[in-house]
Design an enzyme around this catalytic site. Structure first.
Site, PDB file in Angstrom:
ATOM      1  N   GLU A 111      -4.719  -0.033  -8.284  1.00  0.00           N
ATOM      2  CA  GLU A 111      -3.714   0.952  -8.686  1.00  0.00           C
ATOM      3  C   GLU A 111      -2.518   0.178  -9.233  1.00  0.00           C
ATOM      4  O   GLU A 111      -1.953  -0.667  -8.539  1.00  0.00           O
ATOM      5  CB  GLU A 111      -3.292   1.806  -7.486  1.00  0.00           C
ATOM      6  CG  GLU A 111      -4.372   2.795  -7.060  1.00  0.00           C
ATOM      7  CD  GLU A 111      -4.038   3.551  -5.779  1.00  0.00           C
ATOM      8  OE1 GLU A 111      -4.374   4.733  -5.681  1.00  0.00           O
ATOM      9  OE2 GLU A 111      -3.451   2.941  -4.846  1.00  0.00           O
ATOM     10  N   HIS A 166      -2.039  -2.726  -6.590  1.00  0.00           N
ATOM     11  CA  HIS A 166      -2.625  -2.424  -5.289  1.00  0.00           C
ATOM     12  C   HIS A 166      -4.141  -2.591  -5.312  1.00  0.00           C
ATOM     13  O   HIS A 166      -4.862  -1.760  -5.841  1.00  0.00           O
ATOM     14  CB  HIS A 166      -2.230  -0.998  -4.875  1.00  0.00           C
ATOM     15  CG  HIS A 166      -2.736  -0.625  -3.527  1.00  0.00           C
ATOM     16  ND1 HIS A 166      -3.403   0.551  -3.270  1.00  0.00           N
ATOM     17  CD2 HIS A 166      -2.712  -1.294  -2.355  1.00  0.00           C
ATOM     18  CE1 HIS A 166      -3.748   0.579  -2.003  1.00  0.00           C
ATOM     19  NE2 HIS A 166      -3.346  -0.521  -1.429  1.00  0.00           N
ATOM     20  N   ASN A 186      -4.410   5.826  -0.924  1.00  0.00           N
ATOM     21  CA  ASN A 186      -3.947   5.803   0.463  1.00  0.00           C
ATOM     22  C   ASN A 186      -3.290   7.110   0.869  1.00  0.00           C
ATOM     23  O   ASN A 186      -3.360   7.514   2.030  1.00  0.00           O
ATOM     24  CB  ASN A 186      -2.979   4.646   0.691  1.00  0.00           C
ATOM     25  CG  ASN A 186      -3.728   3.335   0.808  1.00  0.00           C
ATOM     26  OD1 ASN A 186      -4.944   3.319   0.932  1.00  0.00           O
ATOM     27  ND2 ASN A 186      -3.007   2.230   0.751  1.00  0.00           N
ATOM     28  N   SER A 200       0.826  -1.205   0.000  1.00  0.00           N
ATOM     29  CA  SER A 200       0.000   0.000   0.000  1.00  0.00           C
ATOM     30  C   SER A 200       0.856   1.249   0.000  1.00  0.00           C
ATOM     31  O   SER A 200       0.343   2.338  -0.240  1.00  0.00           O
ATOM     32  CB  SER A 200      -0.852   0.059   1.262  1.00  0.00           C
ATOM     33  OG  SER A 200      -1.505  -1.143   1.468  1.00  0.00           O
TER      34      SER A 200
END
Ligand SMILES: NC(=O)c1ccc[n+]([C@@H]2O[C@H](COP(=O)([O-])OP(=O)(O)OC[C@H]3O[C@@H](n4cnc5c(N)ncnc54)[C@H](O)[C@@H]3O)[C@@H](O)[C@H]2O)c1
Length: 590
Positions: A154, A142, A192, A121
């Site tokens: 992602e 991700h 994130n 992450s």
């Protein structure tokens, strides 16, 4: 032509890995699933059995499809089983050295053309890639939690990732029925990087006892339409994982707002990791269960409303959008409402707007005709506050200017009976500065409704250092009786919702300003990856950039937090008159 992958390996079968295995197997791929020991494998397998079992129960998968899906997965504890796979997705804990060691080992085991992806992450894909002899074939992939549900992936490319590898991975993401955004290698990527500052901030509000966990979560769900509150989300993510992500982001950007709140570490040490361990900010029925059970911190409304004063007659001051909505809320719930507007024309305007709104509710079948008539019958308009001499509660919703509100509260102080509760709907002024304009600050409280008041369920109940406990109890009881969800907080800039929302919006602007991603990709990452109803730029354009700038300035002035300083781009847009939808141009053109 993109490469077709048949066999895919997954390493690490925890929260994310197990979900990723399910996604792959559901899409017809053969999966080799590896964890470090038998216990972890059996836990991962249990997770997949449970999740697919629930899909069968819900009629989303037949028992036969489930059996086929499970039949495509082989489990093991030895990475050597990955010798023939075309693609590996790693989902072990968020620790750089661990990931580098695994990638180096995989490099020796896997076919030279196999692509190696990390589900990290926040860690640097570049640092992971250079632990192998094939850095050009290493990418970030991700997924979002829960992987079978969330559509975003992602795709993270580094400066050495080969273009055809990126193309193949993008095609692969689409084959899995997911949406991809491809971005560069920066801690937190898009989603994130924007999410974790907000989560950390929410945790710090909880840690400093500014508001309860339930109230923080309810505020963000009901006030912003988020699918989960931030503390419940931390529990889902896993507190250990959240800590590592924040720590990596902090080390890369040195942004204080990413320094993990101290309570994370304490809870992790105590084994309170969130859902996976059965307890985090909340307590769950069992480890891995989504079901929250009551614990010592669970609030009780009965206790909160003890000592509440009786409210039968309500006064509302103001004739704008908020006042009209608030009048509707009280009248529909059976209270007698006297409202005060500055002229006869305004009184009539409010009654017309109220009638129109109630008629609409009747037309939509949400309100019976006789209920509308009864509600209208309970409402009386007046032109001076003298009409409020007998009311039990006054809700003020006039202009958002301190001297105007102070003058109004001074006038209310003269006419209202002793014991009446005086509430302000201010969204940005200090309630205490309004309270001290009266001779009875203990009776003054904030009741921050959201727009449109008749629809939005949330009310932030703001107590000052002077508010009497029975005044708070009264307002909590009144909120419950009009069907609103009250959350309690202290008297400081932004209360809960704006304090958590606007720094996040500001972070999104800074990301755009830094050219890391486009407004479309950022909006899409937050909507598809986090289930937000709107992306940050869509929301900014709806709120109005001038309004957002004013709120951000207030937060910055109150907390002097460098990270809250409004992004220069926002200031420039406001200067240029690009205020959002209302002027036809904002972050986007309308
Ligand atoms: N939790 C989330 O919401 C989320 C979302 C997206 C990405 N991620 C990322 O996914 C990765 C995994 O996170 P998680 O939340 O699933 O963690 P987790 O703690 O739930 O699972 C990690 C798994 O890896 C296994 N493992 C540990 N060492 C191993 C080894 N040497 N070989 C094989 N397996 C090993 C553990 O036994 C465990 O099953 C992390 O990089 C995290 O940042 C997490």
């Amino acid at each position: 032509m993109a490469r077709e992958f048949q066999q895919v390996g997954v390493v690490g079968l925890g929260t994310m890995g197990a979900g990723i295995v399910e996604v792959l197997a559901r899409n017809g791929l053969t999966v080799v699933a590896i964890d470090k020991d038998d216990a972890a494998v059996s836990r991962g397998r249990g997770h997949i059995d449970g999740s697919t079992g629930r899909a069968v129960e819900r009629g989303k998968l037949t028992a036969e499809e489930q059996a086929d899906l499970l039949g495509r997965i082989t489990f093991g504890t030895d990475l050597k089983a990955l010798a023939d796979v075309d693609f590996v997705i790693e989902a072990v804990p968020e620790q750089l050295e661990l990931k580098r060691a695994i990638f180096s080992e995989l490099d020796g085991i896997c076919k030279p053309e196999a692509i190696l992806a990390s589900n990290t992450s926040s860690l640097s894909i570049t640092e992971i890639a250079v632990a192998t002899g094939r850095p050009g074939k290493v990418v970030g992939m991700h997924f979002f939690n829960p992987a079978p549900v969330m559509k975003l992936v992602e795709v993270v490319r580094t400066v050495v990732t080969e273009q055809h590898v990126v193309d193949d991975v993008e095609a692969f993401v689409q084959r899995l029925g997911k949406t991809d955004v491809t971005i560069g290698d920066r801690a937190g990527f898009i989603a994130n990087a924007l999410l974790f500052g907000y989560l950390n901030h929410a945790v710090s509000l909880y840690e400093s006892r500014y508001a309860s966990r339930e109230d923080i979560d309810a505020a963000m769900k009901l006030g912003c339409g988020l699918p989960m509150g931030p503390l419940a989300l931390c529990d889902l993510i896993g507190l250990d994982t959240a800590y590592e992500i924040l720590d990596t982001m902090y080390k890369q950007g040195r942004d204080r707002l990413h320094a993990p709140s101290p309570i994370f570490k304490q809870m992790i040490m105590a084994g309170l990791l969130g859902r996976k361990s059965g307890r985090g900010f909340y307590t769950y029925e069992a480890p891995d269960s989504p079901k929250v059970v009551a614990d010592a911190l669970t609030p009780s409304l009965d206790a909160e409303i003890q000592g509440a004063r009786t409210v039968q007659q309500v006064g509302v001051v103001g004739s704008g959008t908020m006042a009209t909505g608030i009048i509707e809320v009280f009248a529909k719930a059976g209270y007698d409402v006297t409202f005060v507007a500055r002229s006869q024309a305004k009184v009539e305007g409010v009654l017309a707007a109220l009638t129109k709104s109630l008629d609409k509710a009747v037309a939509r079948g949400k309100l019976a005709g006789d209920k509308r008539d009864a509600a209208l019958g309970r409402v009386t308009g007046a032109q001076t506050v003298d009409a409020l001499g007998d009311v039990d509660l006054v809700v003020e919703a006039i202009a958002e200017e301190l001297d105007v509100k102070q003058a109004m509260f001074g006038a209310l102080d003269e006419v209202c009976r002793p014991g009446a509760v005086l509430a302000t709907t201010t969204s940005s002024l200090p309630v205490i500065a309004i309270a001290t304009a009266t001779s009875r600050p203990a009776d003054v409280i904030g009741m921050h409704f959201f727009n449109p008041a008749a629809v939005m369920r949330l009310v932030e109940v703001v107590t000052t250092v002077s508010t009497a406990p029975d005044v708070e109890a009264t307002v909590l009881e009144v909120c419950a009786s009009v069907g609103k969800h009250a959350v309690r907080c202290g008297d400081r800039a932004g209360f809960i919702v704006n304090a958590l929302l606007f720094p996040y919006l500001n972070d999104a602007i800074k990301m755009l300003e830094a050219h890391y991603a486009t407004a479309d990709d950022i909006d899409s990452a937050m909507k598809v990856g986090c289930g937000y109803p709107m992306g940050p730029f869509e929301l900014l354009d709806v709120v109005g950039n001038d309004v957002s700038l004013a709120i951000e300035r207030e937060l910055y002035t109150e907390f002097r937090e460098p990270g809250f300083a409004p992004a220069p781009l926002l200031e420039q847009l406001v200067t240029a008159g690009r205020l959002g939808r209302k002027t036809g141009k904002g972050f986007r053109d309308y």
